[in-house]
Write a protein that holds these residues in place. Structure first.
Motif, short mmCIF file in Angstrom:
data_model
loop_
_atom_site.label_atom_id
_atom_site.label_comp_id
_atom_site.label_asym_id
_atom_site.label_seq_id
_atom_site.Cartn_x
_atom_site.Cartn_y
_atom_site.Cartn_z
N THR A 1 0.83 -1.20 0.00
CA THR A 1 0.00 0.00 0.00
C THR A 1 0.88 1.25 0.00
OG1 THR A 1 -0.12 0.18 2.41
CG2 THR A 1 -1.78 -1.22 1.32
N SER B 1 -1.22 -5.53 2.32
CA SER B 1 -2.66 -5.81 2.41
C SER B 1 -2.99 -7.05 1.59
CB SER B 1 -3.45 -4.62 1.86
OG SER B 1 -4.82 -4.96 1.76
N GLU C 1 -6.54 -2.14 -2.27
CA GLU C 1 -5.82 -1.27 -1.33
C GLU C 1 -4.37 -1.00 -1.77
OE1 GLU C 1 -6.09 -2.95 2.57
OE2 GLU C 1 -8.21 -2.47 2.76
N GLU D 1 -1.05 0.35 -3.73
CA GLU D 1 -0.66 1.64 -4.30
C GLU D 1 -0.55 1.49 -5.81
OE1 GLU D 1 3.07 4.80 -4.10
OE2 GLU D 1 3.33 2.80 -3.28
#
Length: 101
Positions: free
Chosen positions: A24, A30, A35, A37
């Motif tokens: 993330t 996660s 979630e 990036e």
């Protein structure tokens, strides 16, 4: 001729459990793809991959996977990554059991 960079996420597997995880923006791992990036810059993607690869006591097999923006966060663009979001495939356990409830 260089190919145009496509958005990526960083994914790996947890060392102990083997679960698929996603890095993330706030440096957490996660279990949920949405979630992750979404990285749209090639240099930033390489830096995030190096960051993930350095966490050898926590995750293994970190790599960059293609993704696209979606209404709830990044979405996979390849069937392999879509498949990995669902968890183990031999019977309902892990993510599949959680989604069935």
């Amino acid at each position: 001729m260089n190919r145009r960079f496509t958005p990526k996420i960083v994914t790996a597997n947890l060392l102990r459990e083997g679960d698929v995880v996603y890095l993330t923006a706030d440096d957490r791992w996660s279990q949920f793809h949405h979630e992750a990036e979404l990285i749209e810059d090639e240099a930033h993607a390489q830096m995030r991959l190096l960051h993930a690869a350095a966490q050898k006591l926590f995750v293994v097999g970190a790599y960059l996977a293609d993704a696209k923006p979606g209404p709830n966060g990044p979405e996979p663009t390849h069937f392999r990554e879509e498949f990995r979001t669902r968890g183990p495939s031999n019977y309902n356990h892990g993510k599949q059991a959680d989604l069935a409830n």
